[in-house]
Design a protein around this motif. Structure first.
Motif, mmCIF file in Angstrom:
data_model
loop_
_atom_site.group_PDB
_atom_site.id
_atom_site.type_symbol
_atom_site.label_atom_id
_atom_site.label_comp_id
_atom_site.label_asym_id
_atom_site.label_seq_id
_atom_site.Cartn_x
_atom_site.Cartn_y
_atom_site.Cartn_z
ATOM 1 N N LEU A 237 0.818 -1.210 0.000
ATOM 2 C CA LEU A 237 0.000 0.000 0.000
ATOM 3 C C LEU A 237 0.855 1.264 0.000
ATOM 4 C CD1 LEU A 237 -2.747 -1.078 2.570
ATOM 5 C CD2 LEU A 237 -3.058 -0.756 0.118
ATOM 6 N N GLU A 238 1.857 1.303 0.871
ATOM 7 C CA GLU A 238 2.668 2.519 1.016
ATOM 8 C C GLU A 238 3.525 2.779 -0.223
ATOM 9 O OE1 GLU A 238 4.742 2.003 4.697
ATOM 10 O OE2 GLU A 238 2.944 2.408 5.908
ATOM 11 N N SER A 239 4.039 1.711 -0.833
ATOM 12 C CA SER A 239 4.840 1.921 -2.045
ATOM 13 C C SER A 239 3.952 2.305 -3.225
ATOM 14 C CB SER A 239 5.667 0.669 -2.381
ATOM 15 O OG SER A 239 4.844 -0.451 -2.642
ATOM 16 N N ALA A 240 2.709 1.819 -3.234
ATOM 17 C CA ALA A 240 1.767 2.228 -4.286
ATOM 18 C C ALA A 240 1.400 3.704 -4.134
ATOM 19 C CB ALA A 240 0.506 1.369 -4.229
ATOM 20 N N LEU A 241 1.212 4.139 -2.903
ATOM 21 C CA LEU A 241 0.834 5.526 -2.637
ATOM 22 C C LEU A 241 1.980 6.499 -2.920
ATOM 23 C CD1 LEU A 241 -1.156 4.953 0.661
ATOM 24 C CD2 LEU A 241 -2.096 6.000 -1.405
ATOM 25 N N ASN A 242 3.185 6.137 -2.492
ATOM 26 C CA ASN A 242 4.332 7.038 -2.651
ATOM 27 C C ASN A 242 5.616 6.224 -2.493
ATOM 28 O OD1 ASN A 242 6.401 9.001 -2.305
ATOM 29 N ND2 ASN A 242 4.890 10.494 -1.609
ATOM 30 N N LYS A 245 8.727 7.927 -0.770
ATOM 31 C CA LYS A 245 8.493 8.077 0.671
ATOM 32 C C LYS A 245 8.669 6.739 1.384
ATOM 33 C CE LYS A 245 5.073 9.952 3.924
ATOM 34 N NZ LYS A 245 3.714 10.564 4.036
ATOM 35 N N TYR A 246 8.185 5.668 0.762
ATOM 36 C CA TYR A 246 8.341 4.325 1.335
ATOM 37 C C TYR A 246 9.818 4.006 1.531
ATOM 38 C CZ TYR A 246 8.747 -0.768 1.425
ATOM 39 O OH TYR A 246 9.102 -2.059 1.750
ATOM 40 N N PHE A 247 10.644 4.257 0.499
ATOM 41 C CA PHE A 247 12.062 3.934 0.611
ATOM 42 C C PHE A 247 12.811 4.905 1.517
ATOM 43 C CE2 PHE A 247 11.298 1.222 -3.111
ATOM 44 C CZ PHE A 247 11.997 0.096 -2.706
ATOM 45 N N ASP A 276 14.917 5.981 -8.550
ATOM 46 C CA ASP A 276 14.217 7.129 -7.956
ATOM 47 C C ASP A 276 14.935 7.692 -6.732
ATOM 48 O OD1 ASP A 276 13.799 4.983 -6.277
ATOM 49 O OD2 ASP A 276 11.616 5.073 -6.311
ATOM 50 N N LEU A 277 16.246 7.507 -6.647
ATOM 51 C CA LEU A 277 16.967 7.968 -5.455
ATOM 52 C C LEU A 277 16.897 9.492 -5.293
ATOM 53 C CD1 LEU A 277 18.549 7.211 -2.971
ATOM 54 C CD2 LEU A 277 20.640 7.108 -4.342
ATOM 55 N N GLN A 278 16.828 10.212 -6.410
ATOM 56 C CA GLN A 278 16.679 11.670 -6.326
ATOM 57 C C GLN A 278 15.385 12.026 -5.603
ATOM 58 O OE1 GLN A 278 19.179 13.784 -7.494
ATOM 59 N NE2 GLN A 278 18.035 15.356 -6.384
ATOM 60 N N ASP A 279 14.311 11.320 -5.921
ATOM 61 C CA ASP A 279 13.027 11.561 -5.261
ATOM 62 C C ASP A 279 13.048 11.077 -3.813
ATOM 63 O OD1 ASP A 279 11.953 12.676 -7.553
ATOM 64 O OD2 ASP A 279 11.184 10.776 -8.294
ATOM 65 N N ILE A 280 13.767 10.004 -3.557
ATOM 66 C CA ILE A 280 13.904 9.505 -2.183
ATOM 67 C C ILE A 280 14.619 10.541 -1.322
ATOM 68 C CG2 ILE A 280 15.028 7.742 -0.738
ATOM 69 C CD1 ILE A 280 14.540 5.769 -3.111
ATOM 70 N N LYS A 281 15.648 11.178 -1.882
ATOM 71 C CA LYS A 281 16.359 12.248 -1.172
ATOM 72 C C LYS A 281 15.395 13.366 -0.766
ATOM 73 C CE LYS A 281 19.992 13.889 -3.260
ATOM 74 N NZ LYS A 281 20.889 14.280 -4.379
ATOM 75 N N GLU A 282 14.540 13.766 -1.711
ATOM 76 C CA GLU A 282 13.587 14.845 -1.434
ATOM 77 C C GLU A 282 12.562 14.411 -0.380
ATOM 78 O OE1 GLU A 282 11.954 15.982 -5.199
ATOM 79 O OE2 GLU A 282 13.937 16.456 -6.047
#
Length: 317
Positions: A237-242, A245-247, A276-282
């Motif tokens: 659920l959390e990885s589907a939502l975002n 953010k999950y990682f 998506d590490l750039q997005d994980i950083k944010e």
């Protein structure tokens, strides 16, 4: 969703292989040069470098690195030389071999990879260990968590981008009636909704569920399930939502408490570096008001720290 590592534009495999050889030749090792090369090049480029290295010097690059490096720094360098799905297969095997089972690793990989990625993982697993991933997962897990792992291993999730809103509402009702709306929980019904539906459909079902019940689906899962099964359902659920953010949360957990779970931290940094590490950083900065680079710098040291920080913020030479 951009990764941080995008590869070197003017790529010269032979010249780069020679630089790696020079960094390990003679007395001492030039760790900085190894870090820059591995963190700058994409995984596909690293595969070419490794092949040229073997052709030129009659030895595997991975073997020379093993002889020169040690500890967590060695682990992260070797992780970067595996093709992504082979690395996943190795991580899954590590999680289910030896004493005990690392359910969190099983959950992270099996719940966040696509159908095609799962199929390649199974192929790589068979080639590497002469064993079927599904058989090994079945032999090392139990109960409804085993059912979850088997369901995900079939790579049967619908891949359609279209969403039938009426069907999404039916699934929301189905999910409620299998959990909050009955005495006890029908885990098999929850499993079917979470493992078979496409991600766009699942997002629509999550929205419909909250409209119908006034409660987020993740909260219902927390109330109705427990242990590894709960963690697995929440990961879907959390990885589907975002996904970022999950990682980001997974990265935080790997550095929380006494000591760092370096295997988890390395896997997240390496496996997401081109995804998506750039997005994980944010997401990490938004969640914890500190940068991922600062968090890693506080928890790690030496060449290991430098390598992870270069994966997060490559030189892009």
């Amino acid at each position: 969703m951009p990764g941080t590592i995008r590869g070197v534009e003017d790529f010269e495999a032979e010249k780069t292989a020679e630089c790696l050889r020079d960094s390990m030749k003679g007395m001492g090792t030039n760790e900085k040069q190894i870090i820059v090369i591995l963190a700058d090049h994409s995984n596909a480029q690293r595969q070419e470098i490794a092949e040229i290295y073997k052709q030129a010097y009659g030895k595997k690059l991975i073997d020379d690195l093993k002889s020169e490096l040690s500890g967590d720094f060695e682990d992260v360098c070797l992780a970067m030389l595996d093709p992504p799905r082979l690395y996943d297969a190795k991580q899954l095997h590590k999680a289910i071999s030896g004493a005990g089972t690392d359910e969190k690793t099983l959950i992270e990989i099996m719940c966040t990879r696509s159908n095609d990625e799962i199929e390649e993982i199974k192929k790589r697993y068979k080639e590497e260990y002469d064993s079927n991933l599904e058989d090994d997962l079945t032999g090392d897990t139990s109960g409804y968590f085993r059912r979850l792992m088997v369901s995900l291993c079939t790579s049967g999730r619908d891949s359609s981008e279209e969403v039938d809103q009426e069907k999404a509402e039916q699934d929301a009702v189905r999910f409620y009636e299998a959990g909050e709306g009955r005495w006890g929980t029908d885990e098999a019904e929850l499993n079917a909704v979470l493992c078979l539906r496409s991600l766009p459909h699942l997002l629509a079902t999550i929205a419909k569920y909250e409209e119908l019940t006034g409660k987020p689906m993740v909260e219902s899962v927390k109330d109705e399930c427990s242990g590894s099964l709960q963690e697995g359902y929440l990961s879907i659920l959390e990885s589907a939502l975002n996904t970022p953010k999950y990682f980001a949360k997974r990265a935080k957990k790997s550095m929380k408490g006494i000591g760092t779970n370096d295997n988890d931290l390395i896997r997240i940094m390496v496996s997401r570096s081109e995804v998506d590490l750039q997005d994980i950083k944010e997401a990490y900065l938004e969640l914890y008001e500190t940068s991922l680079t600062e968090a890693v710098s506080d928890e790690c040291s030496g060449d290991y720290k430098r390598m992870l920080c270069c994966i997060i913020d490559p030189y892009q030479g």
